[in-house]
Design a protein around this motif. Structure first.
Motif, short mmCIF file in Angstrom:
data_model
loop_
_atom_site.label_atom_id
_atom_site.label_comp_id
_atom_site.label_asym_id
_atom_site.label_seq_id
_atom_site.Cartn_x
_atom_site.Cartn_y
_atom_site.Cartn_z
N LYS A 106 43.84 53.31 34.77
CA LYS A 106 42.52 53.25 34.57
C LYS A 106 41.99 51.92 34.13
N TRP A 107 42.77 51.32 33.28
CA TRP A 107 42.11 50.12 32.84
C TRP A 107 42.52 48.93 33.72
N ARG A 108 43.48 49.08 34.25
CA ARG A 108 43.81 48.08 35.61
C ARG A 108 42.93 48.15 36.62
N LEU A 109 42.47 49.17 37.02
CA LEU A 109 41.39 49.38 37.88
C LEU A 109 40.19 48.82 37.43
N PHE A 110 39.85 48.96 36.28
CA PHE A 110 38.62 48.88 35.39
C PHE A 110 38.38 47.27 35.47
N ALA A 111 39.62 46.75 35.33
CA ALA A 111 39.52 45.34 34.95
C ALA A 111 39.18 44.59 36.24
N ASP A 112 39.79 45.06 37.46
CA ASP A 112 39.49 44.42 38.74
C ASP A 112 38.09 44.55 39.17
N VAL A 113 37.41 45.97 38.93
CA VAL A 113 36.19 46.16 39.42
C VAL A 113 35.18 45.27 38.60
N LEU A 114 35.58 44.99 37.20
CA LEU A 114 34.67 44.10 36.16
C LEU A 114 34.89 42.54 36.75
N ASN A 115 36.14 42.22 37.34
CA ASN A 115 36.25 40.99 37.81
C ASN A 115 35.39 40.50 38.98
N ASP A 116 35.60 41.73 39.81
CA ASP A 116 34.71 41.31 41.04
C ASP A 116 33.04 41.37 40.58
N ALA A 117 32.63 42.18 39.82
CA ALA A 117 31.14 42.12 39.14
C ALA A 117 30.92 40.56 38.65
N ALA A 118 31.92 40.14 37.77
CA ALA A 118 31.61 38.91 37.15
C ALA A 118 31.66 37.59 38.26
N MET A 119 32.27 37.90 39.28
CA MET A 119 32.59 36.84 40.33
C MET A 119 31.10 37.04 41.09
N PHE A 120 30.52 38.25 41.38
CA PHE A 120 29.23 38.27 41.91
C PHE A 120 28.35 37.60 41.28
#
Length: 394
Positions: free
Chosen positions: A138-152
């Motif tokens: 769960k946290w691995r997927l959360f980290a990648d979603v948050l990373n995309d949000a940060a780059m946006f």
């Protein structure tokens, strides 16, 4: 003596890893010869296997290693491209290429960005550190979603110059949380994949794979950025395209992981199926049914290792939890979910059900491949001891 044919050589076979066995035979002159094949192999494929895959692959890693790594490679490539676009936007925002930009202002912005991220890293590790092992997928997927949000946020930051510093600080905060969650869960997944006490080798080869992918992303970025640097709409379109690919590949990678240890979600699914149907779900089935988003929790929530005062508030209740029960643990239902008058009756009935069903449940867990010697349940440090020396886990 002329009829002596020399010593009789027993039949012998050898095998390299999971390759085909090859036989050893004795030549007329007494030397030994070996069948062709069966070794580590030669050529480009064998060289790439040795450089980028753990020694002894595939026997030295978990069965889900290859599908996970393939999708992880795709997501890393997409993330490398989106990261290049975000970096270009941040550099433009701080004034790179603008003769009127102030060096001191750019430096202050960068320092504020880094400082915010450092504080976020410490805070997130404090709040969520113990949960990352329990919910690695769960946290691995959360980290990648948050990373995309940060780059946006970094992509759009130059369009809001008045709020640029605030936006990049928020982005840095999110990226540092990503660093903690992603790094910790990567270690947990590496521990799951390493099957011959070869965690260091699996981790090192994963780093080699990621480095190769990032190099490929760098080369593609060198070709892509000159085409997109002056066209904001085209840059956003490319960002969203790569982000969709990144998120899809991450979902497939995490879904490919088949863990044989219990966390709260997998234990809930297996227990529910066992109570309803009398059979234990296999690890592949339970892992496919496991929710992968951090907001999705099972209907039953467990609290393990809690203080005694959260279970009892009087001498009568203390007598109830220990009377006639010899197991090294105590159970108590949440007072908000069960009426107080029925609580102790339900607890006693639960003990009886567990004593009757647990031996069969444990036997079937082991039969279908679940790990029963360790778990990934979040357990606090509280323990209670009775005068007679009997320990009970709350």
């Amino acid at each position: 003596m002329s009829g002596n044919k020399g010593p009789v050589v027993p039949q012998c076979w050898e095998r390299f890893g999971s390759g085909r066995p090859r036989r050893c035979t004795a030549a007329p002159d007494g030397s030994l010869s070996w069948e062709a094949g069966g070794g580590p192999g030669r050529g480009l494929r064998a060289a790439l296997t040795a450089v980028f895959l753990p020694h002894g692959f595939p026997d030295s890693v978990s069965p889900d290693y290859l599908p996970y790594q393939l999708w992880d490679t795709v997501q890393a490539f997409a993330s490398s491209l989106t990261g290049s676009l975000a970096t270009q936007a941040v550099l433009q925002g701080v004034g790179v290429g603008n003769a009127a930009a102030s060096v001191s202002a750019a430096t202050i912005t960068w320092l504020l960005k880094d400082g915010t991220g450092m504080l976020g890293r410490i805070g997130f590790a404090w709040l969520m550190g113990s949960r990352l092992d329990c919910e690695a997928k769960k946290w691995r997927l959360f980290a990648d979603v948050l990373n995309d949000a940060a780059m946006f946020l970094e992509i759009v930051a130059p369009a809001f110059p008045s709020y640029f510093t605030l936006i990049v600080c928020v982005s840095s905060l999110a990226k540092c949380i990503v660093g903690v969650a992603g790094g910790a869960t990567r270690a947990a997944l590496t521990m799951h994949q390493a099957r011959r006490d070869n965690m260091a080798d699996v981790s090192a080869k994963d780093g080699s794979q990621e480095t190769l992918v990032n190099l490929a992303g760098l080369l593609v970025s060198l070709l892509l950025l000159p085409l997109l640097s002056e066209q904001q709409s085209l840059s956003l379109a490319a960002f969203f395209l790569f982000t969709v690919l990144h998120l899809y590949a991450n979902f497939r990678a995490v879904r490919a992981v088949i863990m044989e240890t219990f966390n709260e979600a997998r234990l809930y699914l297996v227990l529910k199926h066992f109570i309803q149907w009398g059979k234990v779900l296999t690890p592949p089935l339970a892992n496919r049914m496991e929710p992968l988003w951090t907001g999705c929790h099972p209907a039953l929530s467990l609290s393990l290792g809690v203080p005694l005062h959260s279970l009892v508030s009087s001498a009568f209740e203390l007598q109830q939890v220990s009377e006639g029960h010899q197991q090294p643990y105590l159970l108590r239902w949440d007072r908000c979910r069960v009426p107080e008058g029925d609580n102790w009756t339900i607890v006693k009935e639960t003990y009886q059900i567990l004593d009757r069903l647990y031996p069969k449940f444990l036997k079937e867990l082991q039969a279908v491949g679940w790990e029963t010697e360790r778990h990934l349940l979040e357990v606090d440090e509280w323990r209670a001891a009775w005068p007679q020396g009997e320990k009970k886990i709350l």
